[in-house]
Design a protein around this motif. Sequence first.
Motif, short mmCIF file in Angstrom:
data_model
loop_
_atom_site.label_atom_id
_atom_site.label_comp_id
_atom_site.label_asym_id
_atom_site.label_seq_id
_atom_site.Cartn_x
_atom_site.Cartn_y
_atom_site.Cartn_z
N ASP A 70 -81.70 -39.10 -84.37
CA ASP A 70 -80.87 -38.44 -85.74
C ASP A 70 -80.35 -39.64 -86.53
OD1 ASP A 70 -79.41 -37.23 -87.48
OD2 ASP A 70 -78.41 -35.98 -86.12
N HIS A 71 -81.00 -39.57 -87.83
CA HIS A 71 -80.61 -40.81 -88.84
C HIS A 71 -79.05 -40.80 -88.95
CE1 HIS A 71 -84.40 -42.30 -90.80
NE2 HIS A 71 -84.66 -41.99 -89.58
N SER A 72 -78.49 -39.64 -89.08
CA SER A 72 -77.00 -39.65 -89.19
C SER A 72 -76.10 -40.67 -88.33
CB SER A 72 -76.44 -38.20 -89.36
OG SER A 72 -76.58 -37.50 -88.02
N ILE A 73 -76.97 -40.68 -87.11
CA ILE A 73 -76.20 -41.52 -85.89
C ILE A 73 -76.89 -42.87 -85.87
CG2 ILE A 73 -75.74 -41.46 -83.15
CD1 ILE A 73 -75.88 -38.70 -83.17
N VAL A 74 -78.22 -42.97 -86.01
CA VAL A 74 -78.79 -44.13 -85.87
C VAL A 74 -78.85 -45.26 -86.94
CG1 VAL A 74 -81.27 -44.97 -85.65
CG2 VAL A 74 -80.58 -43.18 -84.30
N ILE A 75 -78.53 -44.78 -88.13
CA ILE A 75 -78.57 -45.87 -89.15
C ILE A 75 -77.35 -46.55 -89.01
CG2 ILE A 75 -78.33 -46.21 -91.36
CD1 ILE A 75 -81.06 -45.50 -90.60
N PRO A 76 -76.01 -46.04 -88.66
CA PRO A 76 -74.84 -47.00 -88.61
C PRO A 76 -74.96 -47.44 -87.09
CG PRO A 76 -74.30 -44.37 -88.58
CD PRO A 76 -75.55 -44.54 -88.93
N LEU A 77 -75.40 -46.84 -86.19
CA LEU A 77 -75.59 -47.48 -84.95
C LEU A 77 -76.34 -48.78 -84.93
CD1 LEU A 77 -75.01 -47.36 -81.74
CD2 LEU A 77 -77.15 -46.28 -81.50
N ILE A 78 -77.66 -48.95 -85.75
CA ILE A 78 -78.32 -49.89 -85.62
C ILE A 78 -77.76 -51.12 -86.58
CG2 ILE A 78 -80.25 -50.93 -86.91
CD1 ILE A 78 -81.91 -48.32 -86.32
N SER A 79 -76.89 -50.90 -87.37
CA SER A 79 -76.11 -51.81 -88.06
C SER A 79 -75.05 -52.28 -87.12
CB SER A 79 -75.40 -51.13 -89.46
OG SER A 79 -74.50 -51.93 -90.12
N TYR A 80 -74.33 -51.57 -86.50
CA TYR A 80 -73.43 -52.03 -85.37
C TYR A 80 -73.96 -53.01 -84.48
CZ TYR A 80 -70.47 -51.65 -81.29
OH TYR A 80 -69.83 -51.96 -80.06
N LEU A 81 -75.26 -52.43 -84.14
CA LEU A 81 -75.65 -53.44 -82.80
C LEU A 81 -76.36 -54.71 -83.33
CD1 LEU A 81 -76.60 -53.76 -80.09
CD2 LEU A 81 -78.53 -52.10 -80.25
N ALA A 82 -76.74 -54.75 -84.62
CA ALA A 82 -77.19 -55.95 -85.29
C ALA A 82 -75.99 -56.75 -85.60
CB ALA A 82 -77.82 -55.46 -86.70
N ILE A 83 -74.60 -56.26 -85.74
CA ILE A 83 -73.66 -57.20 -85.83
C ILE A 83 -73.35 -57.88 -84.70
CG2 ILE A 83 -71.28 -57.01 -86.54
CD1 ILE A 83 -71.59 -55.12 -88.66
N VAL A 84 -73.44 -57.07 -83.49
CA VAL A 84 -73.14 -57.64 -82.23
C VAL A 84 -74.08 -58.40 -81.76
CG1 VAL A 84 -73.14 -56.69 -79.57
CG2 VAL A 84 -72.05 -55.43 -81.25
N LEU A 85 -75.46 -58.52 -82.14
CA LEU A 85 -76.46 -59.32 -81.69
C LEU A 85 -76.11 -60.66 -82.53
CD1 LEU A 85 -79.59 -57.41 -81.29
CD2 LEU A 85 -78.01 -58.15 -79.62
N GLU A 86 -75.98 -60.58 -83.70
CA GLU A 86 -75.62 -61.88 -84.90
C GLU A 86 -74.43 -62.58 -84.26
OE1 GLU A 86 -75.02 -60.02 -88.53
OE2 GLU A 86 -77.25 -59.43 -88.79
N LYS A 87 -73.32 -61.74 -84.03
CA LYS A 87 -72.01 -62.35 -83.40
C LYS A 87 -72.29 -63.04 -81.94
CE LYS A 87 -69.14 -61.41 -86.51
NZ LYS A 87 -68.17 -62.45 -87.33
N SER A 88 -73.12 -62.32 -81.14
CA SER A 88 -73.30 -63.10 -79.92
C SER A 88 -74.32 -64.19 -79.77
CB SER A 88 -74.22 -61.92 -79.05
OG SER A 88 -73.37 -60.73 -78.83
N ALA A 136 -82.37 -55.63 -83.33
CA ALA A 136 -82.71 -57.07 -83.21
C ALA A 136 -83.56 -57.56 -84.32
CB ALA A 136 -83.65 -57.19 -81.89
N HIS A 137 -84.59 -56.77 -84.80
CA HIS A 137 -85.24 -57.14 -86.18
C HIS A 137 -84.30 -57.71 -87.39
CE1 HIS A 137 -87.56 -56.70 -89.75
NE2 HIS A 137 -88.61 -57.37 -89.08
N LEU A 138 -83.33 -56.80 -87.47
CA LEU A 138 -82.37 -56.76 -88.46
C LEU A 138 -81.44 -57.91 -88.38
CD1 LEU A 138 -81.23 -55.29 -91.09
CD2 LEU A 138 -79.54 -54.36 -89.57
N ALA A 139 -81.22 -58.23 -87.08
CA ALA A 139 -80.21 -59.30 -86.97
C ALA A 139 -80.89 -60.86 -86.95
CB ALA A 139 -79.45 -59.31 -85.48
#
Length: 424
Positions: A70-88, A136-139
């Motif tokens: 569901d895009h209402s959940i997934v769009i912000p989730l991908i953003s969140y996870l990309a930040i986590v991967l970038e920071k990591s 991962a692609h976004l990060a």
Amino acid sequence: CDLGTSCTKVVVGDNARGIAVAIPLAKEIHSPSAGETGSISDFLLPTGKGDPKFVFMTAIKNAARQDPLDHSIVIPLISYLAIVLEKSRSSFLKQVGEASYADVDLVWQVNLGVPCRMAAGSQLANAFRVVALAAAHLAWSGNKGADRETAIRQSLNLARNAARSNWVLENTPTVEVIPEIIAEIQGYRRSPRAVRGLHALIDVGATTVDIATFLIHEHQGENVFPILAAEVLEIGCSRLHERRMGRMDEAVKVWRTSLSATRTHDKSIPDAVSVSQDAVSAIKDSFKATDSATMNELGVALHKILKFTRERRDPNSRAFEQGLRVFVCGGGKNAPVFSEKFDSLLGNGKLIRGVDLQRLDLEAPERLTVHSKIQSGYDRLAVAYGLSFPVIDFGRIELPESIEDIEPQTGAHAWSEAVGKDQV
């Protein structure tokens, strides 16, 4: 990357150098200018109950029927996870020294822990992988030139197409999903304490309690991890607290009804002190009743799993004679209500007649660079640590639905003389 319901934890491993670096996500994101990392809380990035990640992970862990993409959940989730991967990634390179990799072409892999009931190839597993691949692609690519939401949607579309066609996205880490149970015991499996054979595990998390039996053994030189039986109960710490609050509301309503029915005239109204004491007593009783019912549910489920394993999955295992090792782990295991229950359940013949259930706690391995600082809190990082190994090192993982029942051998000494699955 362990996307727990309540906290995100990341450990980055470099097998060539034999190190695993825990990422202080909470410190990196909330207080990057703070001093040296000092406690386990620095490595736990908390999730608010209304956050998209909490909603998504709850859906995943509950094997919900609604579309996890569901895009209402997934769009912000991908953003969140990309930040986590970038920071990591940046934190890892900063901790080990980016210069040490100056002449190395780094190959990254993102491993994610999933509930063992999430079979490979299932809709939920695929959704999990797509979300992680998009992040991962976004990060790694950043989709330069696009606004954040457009970049996320582009990464999501690429990830969906790649997953559907089994492509590898250029300049993007591969993504693998690993059963959390198998990831969690990797530190033990690679330690001098490890023994081959049948084990059990109880993991107390924020929303769930996971119970499983599994084998650690080798077959023709390959590590094999059959998960013989597994159960997921919705009685983790936050769920138990929700149950308590619901039961408390019911108890208070009953108390209020009783109080309002009290006949009052002249000066004969109820005494304020005794009334407040009655209210507190009603709440305490409701909590005790909730805890008792929930812990009984835990005991019944554990007995069911162990009984099924002994009767149908590995009846000839010597562990039923010599002692069955039971890992008690997870961030919620030390909550008094759970720890007291484990004390009453585990031991010689307490739950399964004639079977000594030997409790084991996870220990932080030396490969983890902060092992000396977080020994008492290692349970919170155990899954993330296991995920820091390359997926090829895990060997073959067999899920419960792929394993056939076997018949027990008969005879007075069947358990001591028979060859069980753990001896293959």
